[in-house]
Design a protein around this motif. Sequence first.
Motif, PDB file in Angstrom:
ATOM      1  N   GLN A  23     -21.442 171.634  70.862  1.00  0.00           N
ATOM      2  CA  GLN A  23     -20.900 170.923  69.706  1.00  0.00           C
ATOM      3  C   GLN A  23     -20.683 169.461  70.067  1.00  0.00           C
ATOM      4  O   GLN A  23     -20.042 169.153  71.051  1.00  0.00           O
ATOM      5  N   VAL A  24     -21.232 168.573  69.258  1.00  0.00           N
ATOM      6  CA  VAL A  24     -21.130 167.139  69.509  1.00  0.00           C
ATOM      7  C   VAL A  24     -19.919 166.586  68.791  1.00  0.00           C
ATOM      8  O   VAL A  24     -19.676 166.885  67.612  1.00  0.00           O
ATOM      9  N   GLN A  25     -19.157 165.792  69.504  1.00  0.00           N
ATOM     10  CA  GLN A  25     -17.999 165.142  68.905  1.00  0.00           C
ATOM     11  C   GLN A  25     -17.986 163.681  69.310  1.00  0.00           C
ATOM     12  O   GLN A  25     -18.154 163.346  70.489  1.00  0.00           O
ATOM     13  N   LEU A  26     -17.773 162.822  68.324  1.00  0.00           N
ATOM     14  CA  LEU A  26     -17.650 161.387  68.551  1.00  0.00           C
ATOM     15  C   LEU A  26     -16.270 160.955  68.088  1.00  0.00           C
ATOM     16  O   LEU A  26     -15.893 161.238  66.946  1.00  0.00           O
ATOM     17  N   VAL A  27     -15.534 160.276  68.966  1.00  0.00           N
ATOM     18  CA  VAL A  27     -14.170 159.865  68.636  1.00  0.00           C
ATOM     19  C   VAL A  27     -14.033 158.365  68.859  1.00  0.00           C
ATOM     20  O   VAL A  27     -14.145 157.883  69.987  1.00  0.00           O
ATOM     21  N   GLU A  28     -13.765 157.660  67.755  1.00  0.00           N
ATOM     22  CA  GLU A  28     -13.588 156.220  67.821  1.00  0.00           C
ATOM     23  C   GLU A  28     -12.127 155.868  68.054  1.00  0.00           C
ATOM     24  O   GLU A  28     -11.224 156.601  67.633  1.00  0.00           O
ATOM     25  N   SER A  29     -11.912 154.727  68.684  1.00  0.00           N
ATOM     26  CA  SER A  29     -10.557 154.214  68.898  1.00  0.00           C
ATOM     27  C   SER A  29     -10.624 152.704  69.034  1.00  0.00           C
ATOM     28  O   SER A  29     -11.706 152.131  69.168  1.00  0.00           O
ATOM     29  N   GLY A  30      -9.449 152.080  69.000  1.00  0.00           N
ATOM     30  CA  GLY A  30      -9.376 150.645  69.210  1.00  0.00           C
ATOM     31  C   GLY A  30      -9.193 149.815  67.962  1.00  0.00           C
ATOM     32  O   GLY A  30      -9.040 148.594  68.041  1.00  0.00           O
ATOM     33  N   GLY A  31      -9.212 150.459  66.803  1.00  0.00           N
ATOM     34  CA  GLY A  31      -9.012 149.712  65.582  1.00  0.00           C
ATOM     35  C   GLY A  31      -7.576 149.235  65.442  1.00  0.00           C
ATOM     36  O   GLY A  31      -6.705 149.599  66.235  1.00  0.00           O
ATOM     37  N   GLY A  32      -7.342 148.413  64.439  1.00  0.00           N
ATOM     38  CA  GLY A  32      -5.997 147.920  64.203  1.00  0.00           C
ATOM     39  C   GLY A  32      -5.990 146.746  63.260  1.00  0.00           C
ATOM     40  O   GLY A  32      -6.987 146.457  62.592  1.00  0.00           O
ATOM     41  N   LEU A  33      -4.846 146.077  63.225  1.00  0.00           N
ATOM     42  CA  LEU A  33      -4.647 144.904  62.380  1.00  0.00           C
ATOM     43  C   LEU A  33      -4.711 143.658  63.255  1.00  0.00           C
ATOM     44  O   LEU A  33      -4.031 143.580  64.282  1.00  0.00           O
ATOM     45  N   VAL A  34      -5.515 142.704  62.840  1.00  0.00           N
ATOM     46  CA  VAL A  34      -5.689 141.474  63.608  1.00  0.00           C
ATOM     47  C   VAL A  34      -5.826 140.306  62.640  1.00  0.00           C
ATOM     48  O   VAL A  34      -6.315 140.479  61.516  1.00  0.00           O
ATOM     49  N   GLN A  35      -5.392 139.139  63.070  1.00  0.00           N
ATOM     50  CA  GLN A  35      -5.549 137.951  62.241  1.00  0.00           C
ATOM     51  C   GLN A  35      -6.972 137.414  62.330  1.00  0.00           C
ATOM     52  O   GLN A  35      -7.676 137.635  63.329  1.00  0.00           O
ATOM     53  N   ALA A  36      -7.362 136.718  61.304  1.00  0.00           N
ATOM     54  CA  ALA A  36      -8.685 136.088  61.306  1.00  0.00           C
ATOM     55  C   ALA A  36      -8.827 135.202  62.543  1.00  0.00           C
ATOM     56  O   ALA A  36      -7.890 134.495  62.917  1.00  0.00           O
ATOM     57  N   GLY A  37     -10.010 135.287  63.149  1.00  0.00           N
ATOM     58  CA  GLY A  37     -10.250 134.551  64.382  1.00  0.00           C
ATOM     59  C   GLY A  37      -9.941 135.340  65.634  1.00  0.00           C
ATOM     60  O   GLY A  37     -10.307 134.917  66.741  1.00  0.00           O
ATOM     61  N   GLY A  38      -9.293 136.470  65.464  1.00  0.00           N
ATOM     62  CA  GLY A  38      -8.927 137.293  66.608  1.00  0.00           C
ATOM     63  C   GLY A  38     -10.049 138.204  67.058  1.00  0.00           C
ATOM     64  O   GLY A  38     -11.168 138.152  66.543  1.00  0.00           O
ATOM     65  N   SER A  39      -9.720 139.053  68.034  1.00  0.00           N
ATOM     66  CA  SER A  39     -10.717 139.945  68.639  1.00  0.00           C
ATOM     67  C   SER A  39     -10.192 141.366  68.740  1.00  0.00           C
ATOM     68  O   SER A  39      -8.978 141.585  68.835  1.00  0.00           O
ATOM     69  N   LEU A  40     -11.116 142.304  68.726  1.00  0.00           N
ATOM     70  CA  LEU A  40     -10.826 143.706  68.964  1.00  0.00           C
ATOM     71  C   LEU A  40     -12.019 144.316  69.689  1.00  0.00           C
ATOM     72  O   LEU A  40     -13.153 143.872  69.496  1.00  0.00           O
ATOM     73  N   THR A  41     -11.737 145.344  70.472  1.00  0.00           N
ATOM     74  CA  THR A  41     -12.812 146.108  71.083  1.00  0.00           C
ATOM     75  C   THR A  41     -12.677 147.570  70.666  1.00  0.00           C
ATOM     76  O   THR A  41     -11.642 148.190  70.909  1.00  0.00           O
ATOM     77  N   LEU A  42     -13.698 148.077  70.034  1.00  0.00           N
ATOM     78  CA  LEU A  42     -13.730 149.468  69.623  1.00  0.00           C
ATOM     79  C   LEU A  42     -14.441 150.297  70.687  1.00  0.00           C
ATOM     80  O   LEU A  42     -15.364 149.814  71.355  1.00  0.00           O
ATOM     81  N   TRP A  79     -21.930 161.809  63.621  1.00  0.00           N
ATOM     82  CA  TRP A  79     -21.054 160.711  63.219  1.00  0.00           C
ATOM     83  C   TRP A  79     -19.625 161.004  63.639  1.00  0.00           C
ATOM     84  O   TRP A  79     -19.186 162.153  63.634  1.00  0.00           O
ATOM     85  N   GLY A  80     -18.912 159.922  63.964  1.00  0.00           N
ATOM     86  CA  GLY A  80     -17.488 160.062  64.196  1.00  0.00           C
ATOM     87  C   GLY A  80     -16.714 159.880  62.906  1.00  0.00           C
ATOM     88  O   GLY A  80     -17.289 159.562  61.859  1.00  0.00           O
ATOM     89  N   GLN A  81     -15.392 160.066  62.986  1.00  0.00           N
ATOM     90  CA  GLN A  81     -14.541 159.952  61.806  1.00  0.00           C
ATOM     91  C   GLN A  81     -14.204 158.514  61.470  1.00  0.00           C
ATOM     92  O   GLN A  81     -13.862 158.215  60.319  1.00  0.00           O
ATOM     93  N   GLY A  82     -14.284 157.645  62.443  1.00  0.00           N
ATOM     94  CA  GLY A  82     -14.050 156.240  62.172  1.00  0.00           C
ATOM     95  C   GLY A  82     -12.678 155.748  62.605  1.00  0.00           C
ATOM     96  O   GLY A  82     -11.743 156.533  62.784  1.00  0.00           O
ATOM     97  N   THR A  83     -12.593 154.435  62.756  1.00  0.00           N
ATOM     98  CA  THR A  83     -11.329 153.774  63.070  1.00  0.00           C
ATOM     99  C   THR A  83     -11.194 152.550  62.179  1.00  0.00           C
ATOM    100  O   THR A  83     -12.169 151.823  61.952  1.00  0.00           O
ATOM    101  N   GLN A  84     -10.003 152.350  61.650  1.00  0.00           N
ATOM    102  CA  GLN A  84      -9.767 151.285  60.680  1.00  0.00           C
ATOM    103  C   GLN A  84      -9.574 149.943  61.378  1.00  0.00           C
ATOM    104  O   GLN A  84      -8.778 149.824  62.312  1.00  0.00           O
ATOM    105  N   VAL A  85     -10.286 148.949  60.883  1.00  0.00           N
ATOM    106  CA  VAL A  85     -10.110 147.564  61.317  1.00  0.00           C
ATOM    107  C   VAL A  85      -9.702 146.747  60.106  1.00  0.00           C
ATOM    108  O   VAL A  85     -10.398 146.761  59.081  1.00  0.00           O
ATOM    109  N   THR A  86      -8.571 146.072  60.215  1.00  0.00           N
ATOM    110  CA  THR A  86      -8.079 145.235  59.127  1.00  0.00           C
ATOM    111  C   THR A  86      -7.877 143.824  59.655  1.00  0.00           C
ATOM    112  O   THR A  86      -7.166 143.626  60.637  1.00  0.00           O
ATOM    113  N   VAL A  87      -8.527 142.875  58.991  1.00  0.00           N
ATOM    114  CA  VAL A  87      -8.434 141.479  59.398  1.00  0.00           C
ATOM    115  C   VAL A  87      -7.700 140.703  58.307  1.00  0.00           C
ATOM    116  O   VAL A  87      -8.158 140.645  57.165  1.00  0.00           O
TER     117      VAL A  87
END
Length: 120
Positions: free
Chosen positions: A1-20, A110-118
């Motif tokens: 069984q294949v499972q994909l799990v995303e992480s690293g999302g979050g809330l960031v201000q414009a111009g900022g950085s994130l690594t998923l 496919w994974g379930q996804g992680t939310q990124v809000t800028v």
Amino acid sequence: QVQLVESGGGLVQAGGSLTLSCAASIRTFSSYHMAWFRLAPGKEREFVARISWSGGNTDYSDSVKGRFTISRDNAKNTVYLQMNNLKPEDTAVYSCATQRDWSRGQYDYWGQGTQVTVSS
């Protein structure tokens, strides 16, 4: 069984950085090409980036080219998406997916996804 799990999302201000991160429970992870997609409210799912099984080839959408970098660590069964200079229009749920054939636009798991809000 294949499972994909995303992480690293979050809330960031414009111009900022994130690594998923996308951790895959696939015994043959190194045989899969990997991709990132995103889905924003009211929009269709959008291709973001993909990377070949070896990491030697990459593709990016024009909207993220020069700002996002996809990479992978086959020893850790993980693919990453480094996102710099984030913009409010990058706000979306980001999901990773596997691809068997580089020349075909088909994605298998496919994974379930992680939310990124800028915020602006």
